[in-house]
Design an enzyme around this catalytic site. Structure first.
Site, PDB file in Angstrom:
ATOM      1  N   GLY A   1       0.830  -1.310   0.057  1.00  0.00           N
ATOM      2  CA  GLY A   1       0.021  -0.065  -0.043  1.00  0.00           C
ATOM      3  C   GLY A   1       0.887   1.217  -0.109  1.00  0.00           C
TER       4      GLY A   1
ATOM      5  N   CYS B   1     -25.852 -11.465 -21.895  1.00  0.00           N
ATOM      6  CA  CYS B   1     -25.883 -12.688 -21.453  1.00  0.00           C
ATOM      7  C   CYS B   1     -26.890 -12.775 -20.300  1.00  0.00           C
ATOM      8  CB  CYS B   1     -24.366 -12.900 -20.968  1.00  0.00           C
ATOM      9  SG  CYS B   1     -23.929 -12.181 -19.518  1.00  0.00           S
TER      10      CYS B   1
ATOM     11  N   CYS C   1     -18.850 -11.938 -20.296  1.00  0.00           N
ATOM     12  CA  CYS C   1     -20.016 -11.876 -21.092  1.00  0.00           C
ATOM     13  C   CYS C   1     -20.273 -12.968 -22.163  1.00  0.00           C
ATOM     14  CB  CYS C   1     -20.393 -10.611 -21.623  1.00  0.00           C
ATOM     15  SG  CYS C   1     -22.070 -10.335 -22.068  1.00  0.00           S
TER      16      CYS C   1
ATOM     17  N   CYS D   1     -27.948  -8.094 -17.764  1.00  0.00           N
ATOM     18  CA  CYS D   1     -27.289  -7.884 -18.666  1.00  0.00           C
ATOM     19  C   CYS D   1     -28.034  -8.297 -20.252  1.00  0.00           C
ATOM     20  CB  CYS D   1     -25.607  -8.607 -18.912  1.00  0.00           C
ATOM     21  SG  CYS D   1     -25.143  -8.583 -20.442  1.00  0.00           S
TER      22      CYS D   1
ATOM     23  N   CYS E   1     -22.586  -6.327 -19.746  1.00  0.00           N
ATOM     24  CA  CYS E   1     -21.515  -6.645 -18.631  1.00  0.00           C
ATOM     25  C   CYS E   1     -20.401  -5.485 -19.144  1.00  0.00           C
ATOM     26  CB  CYS E   1     -21.062  -7.898 -18.996  1.00  0.00           C
ATOM     27  SG  CYS E   1     -22.065  -9.061 -18.249  1.00  0.00           S
TER      28      CYS E   1
END
Lengths: 201, 284
Positions: B34, B246, B274, B243, B268
């Site tokens: 980090g 899909c 997808c 979606c 998507c």
């Protein structure tokens, strides 16, 4: 007299890349044994693994300190030719320290520890270890990169290392990082790794 | 495979000394999860903002055995993704793929793939502004001191101001996280939908900011917590729609305007996810 210098890597671009990925994997997954793809041809007394790691990590930007056993004339000549790195008499300003003889390992606070603002300016110690020898007692490890808990053979580490490592951990984000370097393997010990039941971190 | 396959250029474009410098910065970034490690960012053959940081990381780690996937907002077929993929196919002679599971290195702009990442994979993020405190504190020396002292009160004030103004934490992307209980980190402009995928991820996550010259990292199996309050816990986006291609109700959806009469559809954002679902539904 003309001295010959060992060749180092045969294909430096690809061998340093594949060696780096092994080191990166080792530092990302502390305690796991990662095979080094190449053993470089280096000075007498260094393992092929140590040669590969040094050639991958060191260049003119990285002051290097060597312990009494690693720092032979052969080794200095090798480093000057291949890495052009500044060679230091004391470990406290080193980017990398090469320790071949664990008995000559200085206390961890003898190295550069970085600052709270710039903790990355600390020494990375390349410590030669017989990674094949994993007999005897082990110690539990945990921290970033370790899935749950892992174990580390104490035989890989210098004597009385545990307290020093705990002190090193208490300095976080300052502190040194260690890479254990075997003949053909590396094991990463970043400063975040906790050994045993350390109170810090 | 030889280093001269692209005449006039070193393997993977960058010179070896630059790769060494970046490799060392990545190792320190992994050791201090980090924390943003400064590095000597190079000029790349594309403008800042197009992924120069991510490209420099990828160029420094990639080798002939790798399989590279590049996504931009989740899609493999957008300009940025196509350009970067062909850049490495030419300069590093790596195999490329659009399938998440097949890739060893995935460079991403602003998404984490829907398919869970595996051990052994490396996710490289392109980061525009790496400093999470920058919009509260413009001075670099001040933010550096704040990170050193773990002085993160302003970040919670910012999230609180969201609540005071909107009744909830309105930050929806680039949502700040705390890594291993120490550093507050900017996850790059991924939607907060993706934040939970960073926590205890099996893959190594590397972040590169080319213009701002910073590299940071999250090792595998690392705690990554999205900042929140007890009475306003962190939550991710959800959609009423599925979606349109899909039918997925679990993935991150992009809204697409289809005409100038208010027509729209949701699809998507992860094109690989997808397309695979469509193939499965068609039984091929």
């Amino acid at each position: 007299m003309l001295q010959s210098i060992p060749a180092g890597f045969a294909r430096p671009v690809f061998e340093s890349q594949s060696t780096y990925r092994a080191i990166l994997e080792a530092m990302s997954r502390p305690g796991s044994i990662v095979p080094l793809p190449v053993q470089g041809e280096g000075p007498r007394g260094w393992s092929g693994g140590m040669t590969s790691v040094v050639l991958t990590m060191c260049d003119m930007d990285t002051p290097v300190w060597l312990d009494g056993q690693a720092g032979t004339d052969d080794a200095f000549r090798f480093l000057r030719f291949h890495c052009a790195c500044p060679l230091l008499d004391a470990p406290d300003k080193a980017s990398f320290a090469i320790v071949i003889n664990q008995a000559l390992m200085p206390s961890l606070d003898a190295f550069s520890l970085g600052s709270a603002e710039y903790p990355e300016r600390s020494t990375t110690v390349l410590l030669a270890t017989d990674i094949d020898d994993d007999s005897g007692e082990t110690i539990s490890i945990q921290g970033p990169g370790v899935d749950g808990k892992g174990r580390l053979p104490l035989s890989w580490l210098p004597p009385k290392f545990m307290e020093k490592w705990r002190d090193n951990g208490c300095l976080f984000p300052r502190g040194v990082d260690l890479i254990l370097v075997g003949k053909a393997h590396v094991v990463g010990l970043p400063r975040t790794l906790r050994m045993g039941a350390g109170p810090c971190m | 495979m030889n280093a001269e396959a692209m005449p006039g250029y070193n393997y993977a474009y960058l010179d070896e000394q630059t790769k060494g410098m970046i490799r060392r910065a990545i190792l320190k970034a992994v050791a201090i999860p980090g924390y943003q490690v400064p590095f000597g960012s190079r000029e790349m053959p594309l403008p800042y903002g197009w992924g120069t940081g991510g490209i420099q990381i990828t160029a420094s780690i990639i080798g002939p055995d790798d399989v590279l996937k590049v996504i931009d907002q989740g899609a493999d077929d957008t300009t940025n993704a196509v350009s970067i993929r062909s850049f490495f196919a030419r300069t590093a002679q790596v195999a490329t793929t659009t399938t998440t599971e097949e890739a060893t290195v995935i460079q991403t702009r602003h998404r984490i793939p829907e398919a869970p990442l595996k051990s052994g994979q490396i996710l490289v993020y392109q980061v525009p502004i790496p400093e999470p405190l920058r919009f509260m504190e413009p001075s670099e020396s001040e933010t550096r001191t704040m990170h050193a002292l773990e002085e993160y009160g302003v970040m919670h004030v910012k999230l609180y101001e969201d609540i005071a103004e909107h009744g909830r934490i309105a930050t929806s992307y680039n949502y700040p996280v705390k890594v291993e209980d120490r550093y507050i980190m900017c996850p790059s402009p991924i939607p907060k939908f993706d934040n939970p995928k960073m926590d205890n991820c099996q893959a190594l996550q590397l972040f590169g900011a080319g213009r701002e010259k910073r590299i940071y990292a999250i090792p595998p199996h690392t705690r990554v917590k999205s900042l929140d309050f007890e009475d306003h816990p962190f939550e991710i986006q959800s959609w009423d729609e599925a979606c349109s291609i899909c039918g997925s109700r679990k993935s991150f959806l992009d809204e697409i305007i289809t005409d100038d009469h208010g027509g729209r559809m949701f699809v998507c954002s992860d094109s690989d996810f997808c397309a695979r679902r469509v193939r499965e539904q068609e039984g091929t």
